[in-house]
Design an enzyme around this catalytic site. Structure first.
Site, PDB file in Angstrom:
ATOM      1  N   LYS A  46      -7.132-123.640   4.571  1.00  0.00           N
ATOM      2  CA  LYS A  46      -7.233-122.318   5.165  1.00  0.00           C
ATOM      3  C   LYS A  46      -7.293-121.199   4.120  1.00  0.00           C
ATOM      4  O   LYS A  46      -8.195-120.353   4.154  1.00  0.00           O
ATOM      5  CB  LYS A  46      -6.008-122.135   6.065  1.00  0.00           C
ATOM      6  CG  LYS A  46      -5.822-120.766   6.604  1.00  0.00           C
ATOM      7  CD  LYS A  46      -4.428-120.650   7.187  1.00  0.00           C
ATOM      8  CE  LYS A  46      -3.384-120.679   6.097  1.00  0.00           C
ATOM      9  NZ  LYS A  46      -2.317-119.711   6.270  1.00  0.00           N
ATOM     10  N   THR A  47      -6.364-121.217   3.186  1.00  0.00           N
ATOM     11  CA  THR A  47      -6.333-120.149   2.191  1.00  0.00           C
ATOM     12  C   THR A  47      -7.576-120.190   1.323  1.00  0.00           C
ATOM     13  O   THR A  47      -8.129-119.158   0.942  1.00  0.00           O
ATOM     14  CB  THR A  47      -5.074-120.263   1.316  1.00  0.00           C
ATOM     15  OG1 THR A  47      -3.937-120.373   2.178  1.00  0.00           O
ATOM     16  CG2 THR A  47      -4.923-119.045   0.436  1.00  0.00           C
ATOM     17  N   ASP A  68      -5.083-113.305   7.938  1.00  0.00           N
ATOM     18  CA  ASP A  68      -4.456-114.597   7.694  1.00  0.00           C
ATOM     19  C   ASP A  68      -3.387-114.838   8.763  1.00  0.00           C
ATOM     20  O   ASP A  68      -2.815-113.889   9.294  1.00  0.00           O
ATOM     21  CB  ASP A  68      -3.815-114.557   6.296  1.00  0.00           C
ATOM     22  CG  ASP A  68      -3.343-115.928   5.850  1.00  0.00           C
ATOM     23  OD1 ASP A  68      -3.843-116.927   6.380  1.00  0.00           O
ATOM     24  OD2 ASP A  68      -2.471-115.983   4.960  1.00  0.00           O
ATOM     25  N   GLU A  69      -3.106-116.082   9.071  1.00  0.00           N
ATOM     26  CA  GLU A  69      -2.051-116.433  10.049  1.00  0.00           C
ATOM     27  C   GLU A  69      -2.192-115.607  11.323  1.00  0.00           C
ATOM     28  O   GLU A  69      -1.228-115.018  11.820  1.00  0.00           O
ATOM     29  CB  GLU A  69      -0.655-116.192   9.448  1.00  0.00           C
ATOM     30  CG  GLU A  69      -0.390-116.913   8.143  1.00  0.00           C
ATOM     31  CD  GLU A  69       0.000-118.376   8.322  1.00  0.00           C
ATOM     32  OE1 GLU A  69      -0.242-118.932   9.409  1.00  0.00           O
ATOM     33  OE2 GLU A  69       0.526-118.949   7.356  1.00  0.00           O
ATOM     34  N   GLN A  71       0.622-123.855  15.156  1.00  0.00           N
ATOM     35  CA  GLN A  71       1.679-123.494  14.213  1.00  0.00           C
ATOM     36  C   GLN A  71       2.280-122.131  14.531  1.00  0.00           C
ATOM     37  O   GLN A  71       2.849-121.467  13.662  1.00  0.00           O
ATOM     38  CB  GLN A  71       1.149-123.502  12.783  1.00  0.00           C
ATOM     39  CG  GLN A  71       0.773-124.886  12.289  1.00  0.00           C
ATOM     40  CD  GLN A  71       0.466-124.897  10.809  1.00  0.00           C
ATOM     41  OE1 GLN A  71       1.353-124.747   9.983  1.00  0.00           O
ATOM     42  NE2 GLN A  71      -0.797-125.053  10.469  1.00  0.00           N
ATOM     43  N   ARG A  84       4.279-131.021   6.928  1.00  0.00           N
ATOM     44  CA  ARG A  84       4.598-130.622   5.546  1.00  0.00           C
ATOM     45  C   ARG A  84       4.515-131.797   4.595  1.00  0.00           C
ATOM     46  O   ARG A  84       4.442-131.637   3.381  1.00  0.00           O
ATOM     47  CB  ARG A  84       6.020-130.022   5.424  1.00  0.00           C
ATOM     48  CG  ARG A  84       6.302-128.762   6.229  1.00  0.00           C
ATOM     49  CD  ARG A  84       5.283-127.705   6.009  1.00  0.00           C
ATOM     50  NE  ARG A  84       4.280-127.735   7.064  1.00  0.00           N
ATOM     51  CZ  ARG A  84       3.097-127.154   6.983  1.00  0.00           C
ATOM     52  NH1 ARG A  84       2.753-126.504   5.890  1.00  0.00           N
ATOM     53  NH2 ARG A  84       2.237-127.210   7.983  1.00  0.00           N
TER      54      ARG A  84
END
Length: 757
Positions: free
Chosen positions: A34-35, A218-219, A249, A622
DNA sequence: AAATGTGGAATTTTT
DNA sequence: TTCCACATTT
């Protein structure tokens, strides 16, 4: 298209990065890059000349994410990232408000309150207006105000259903009056003011709309209603909004995050000629297959999803390892054992994370790790700029910059003690209120209601005045240093026997000022000016005209690290929330028990269990290589031993990807194992043991009548539960059972047909 | 003004 | 259990 920028992108990532000019919603699964997509998109826009740096606004939630974006971006392209609007929602709004403080009806040097300051202000307000804190808990008002603002509502817009709510709205209005008079804004206010600024000033709005041809978020699943409205205002007809997020998430509903924003995006940001593009990133580059299978299966139990399935081209990897420990102590001991052997194999400790649902669970884990001499680091807790001594030093600086700040005044008027008692301050507060002025002005005007100017009060005024004079021409770090000494804080903590840490922190504050200047310097280039509505010249990234105010904003907006990073590698302990966005070779998800995870409080909340499940999904994803999921039959909580049923989330992980490292019966619930045998059994289980270790240790059959506290049972009508108490014997014997679905019940053994579960 | 005692509550958290 | 706020004492 052979740009190195685009090398190694998968087709979906490539499509997202190179999307033609229009808005897009990128559903980016955990570990899907994503980033990378976000930053590469920016780099791509710049490299192809589709946008100038000034035309890009990229917004994140945390400073960490903003910083990372900047770092990665500068690594990708030679562009000066300085003039770009890349930052947090709050940081960018602060910047905008500094530039247009008059239109925003704020004092030029308005100060930002953190939540501590905000609570202190509410307390003062309660005292001044005699508000009953039993009926209206201060925390509750704080939450009420934040919630209202996050929906974009001023007091006159809040609908109050009942009397309590009506009173809260009144309190909200009072609160606003105080903030305005004192020239302070809370976090939510930054957003709301900025929103109103854009809403009310068409010229300004048009200016920013024309300027920002690209907005990247973002997010996105974490945006609240106000942030969404802000984005809509800021985005003009020709603005392409690139929103990246993952509904699975979304774990911050409790603080206003509104996943529905993702559902509405298509409707609100699409144009007839340029509908919103929807792209799913589902290829996962982080975890092995079995871990993803577990995550996918788990999250499928949620009803409200946009729908996504993670996959990897990599190996299936190890099975998920599950453990039922007799108690929280053994759970911790198990983690110690496994960590030791992993470390012995050469795995870096920093690649091991221990996750838990609530902070209270860390104590026992810390205890076990400490005794085993395993280095660990706990995330969460007091941040640097939140420490009392640091806040006091900052309060002096705030008074220097902005004397009407009553909060700062009260914090340090008599700290260190200088003979300004509660009485003096009460009189002063009365005087200020009747005159409608700040405490500072009231003090300058002669002090108390009795008209007897207190000598100590005058001394304090003079102290602040002299600080202002002395620091006027000084570079920021020297100014901080001066205030540390002149305030008497250093002398005060030198006298204290445990004051060394605090002295260190005061010294560290000087260092923080230095690095702030250094970083701000880098971030600044020529003032941004535009013909119609130029942004004010900035001395720093925080957008304030003077370095001191900018530093104070920085201190409020970026509370700093929890604790200085230790030199040696350490295991990572944190809540699941804190782990979002991180990854580790090995992850322990602990305390998987009904009541803890999912947390009992969540069961009453709307969408509560689904949010808990998303939290579990975050926890599971994670792990890169190895995942442990553990629960304990008994656990000390709030000073009492509790017997919990194993979490439903354990059942939701397909048996085919799980290896139980402890004896386990067929169904949910705990094991039937004598703690005495435990150590022996555990000793036989090494973390390296092959996946087939599975649930194969036969459990000695339960002997019909020999029930034990902590044992899992099944009842034909009530379902599964755990025995939490017992009394009587023979025909009178009764047991108390905590059933998962039907609650706690007493059952007579003679009649209730219990079976071991 | 600091030290001590008492009662109550107790997710998750960034800015 | 532990932390906090608040009240009371020294």
């Amino acid at each position: 298209m052979t740009s190195p920028l685009l090398a190694n992108l998968n087709p979906e990532q490539l499509a997202a990065v190179t999307l033609p000019h229009r808005s897009a919603l990128i559903l980016a699964g955990a570990g899907s890059g994503k980033t990378r997509v976000l930053t590469t998109r920016i780099a791509w826009l710049l490299a192809t000349g589709q946008a100038s740096p000034l035309a890009i606004l990229a917004v994140t939630f945390t400073n960490k994410a903003a910083k990372e974006m900047l770092v990665r971006l500068s690594a990708m392209t030679p562009v000066h990232t300085r003039g770009m609007w890349i930052g947090t929602f709050h940081g960018l709004c602060n910047r905008m408000l500094r530039a247009h403080y008059r239109d925003a009806e704020l004092p030029q040097l308005f100060q930002i309150m953190d939540t501590q300051d905000q609570l202190a202000l509410i307390k003062r307000m309660y005292k001044e207006h005699g508000i009953d804190d039993e009926r209206f808990p201060q925390r509750q008002l704080q939450y009420f105000i934040a919630s209202a603002k996050e929906e974009g509502l001023r007091p006159n817009q809040v609908e109050a259903g009942d009397d309590i709510a009506r009173r809260q709205v009144e309190h909200y209005a009072l609160y606003e009056g105080m903030c305005q008079r004192e020239g302070v804004v809370d976090f939510a206010e930054l957003l709301l003011r900025s929103y109103e600024l854009l809403a009310r000033h068409e010229g300004l709005r048009e200016h920013y709309r024309r300027r920002f041809s690209h907005i990247l978020v973002d997010e996105f699943q974490d945006t609240n209603i106000l942030q969404y409205k802000w984005l809509r205002l800021l985005a003009g007809d020709d603005t392409a909004v690139f929103a990246v997020g993952d509904d699975d998430q979304s774990i911050y509903a409790f603080r206003g995050a509104n996943v529905a924003n993702m559902q509405h995006f298509e409707r609100d940001f699409g144009r007839p000629d340029r509908p919103v593009a929807l792209i799913k990133l589902e290829q996962n580059y982080r975890s092995h297959g079995n871990i993803l299978d577990a995550a996918n299966a788990l999250i499928k139990n949620n009803r409200t999803r946009l729908g996504k399935n993670l996959w990897t081209s990599g190996d299936k990897g190890d099975l998920v390892r599950a453990l039922a420990a007799p108690s929280d102590v053994e759970e911790a001991a198990f983690i110690v054992d496994v960590a030791k052997s992993l470390a012995a194999e050469g795995l870096a400790l920093s690649e091991i994370a221990v996750l838990y649902r609530s902070n209270a669970q860390s104590r026992l884990l810390e205890h076990a790790l400490f005794n085993a001499a395993l280095p660990y680091r706990v995330y969460g807790g007091m941040r640097f700029f939140e420490r009392a001594e640091v806040k006091s030093a900052l309060a002096y600086l705030r008074l220097v910059a902005h004397p009407d700040d009553d909060g700062a005044f009260l914090r340090v008027a008599n700290f260190p003690p200088r003979g300004i008692g509660a009485r003096t301050l009460e009189n002063l507060t009365d005087a200020a209120r009747t005159q409608g002025t700040s405490l500072w002005q009231a003090a300058c005007a002669g002090g108390g209601a009795g008209g007897k100017p207190s000598a100590s009060l005058r001394a304090f005024i003079e102290l602040i005045e002299s600080m202002r004079a002395a620091t006027a021409g000084l570079p920021l770090p020297e100014a901080v240093d001066h205030v540390n000494a002149a305030s008497g804080l250093i002398a005060h903590y030198k006298k204290e026997k445990d004051g060394q840490d605090r002295l260190d922190n005061l010294a560290e504050l000087v260092t923080a000022a230095e690095s702030f200047l250094r970083e701000a310097d880098l971030a600044v280039d020529a003032p941004i000016t535009t013909p119609d509505a130029g942004d004010a010249p900035r001395a720093t990234d925080e957008g304030a005209a003077d370095p001191l105010t900018a530093f104070l904003a920085h201190a409020a907006l970026e509370a700093g690290e929890t604790q200085a990073a230790e030199g040696r590698p350490a295991m990572q302990l944190m809540t699941v929330h804190a782990a979002k966005g991180l990854e580790f070779h090995t992850v322990f998800v602990t305390g998987l028990e009904e009541g803890l995870f999912p947390h009992e409080q969540s069961l009453n909340e709307f969408d509560g269990v689904e949010e808990e499940r998303r939290l579990m999904y975050v926890a599971v994803t994670r792990a890169k290589r190895r995942l442990y999921v553990t629960h304990a039959q008994s656990r000390m909580l709030h000073g009492q031993v509790r017997y919990n049923v194993a979490s439903r989330f354990l059942d939701e992980i397909p048996a085919s990807v799980v290896a139980w490292l402890s004896p386990r019966r067929t169904r949910r619930g705990a094991i039937d194992v004598d703690p005495a045998e435990w150590g022996e059994r555990l000793g036989a289980i090494t973390p390296q043991s092959s996946p087939s270790v599975a649930a194969r240790v036969p459990v000695s059959g339960s002997r019909g009548t020999a029930w034990r506290i902590g044992q899992s049972v099944r009842h034909a009508k009530f379902g599964v539960g755990i025995i939490i108490d017992a009394e009587g014997r023979g025909d009178d014997a009764r047991v108390q059972v905590n059933f998962r679905d039907t609650g706690v019940k007493w059952l007579a053994l003679e009649y209730a047909k219990l079976e071991a579960a």
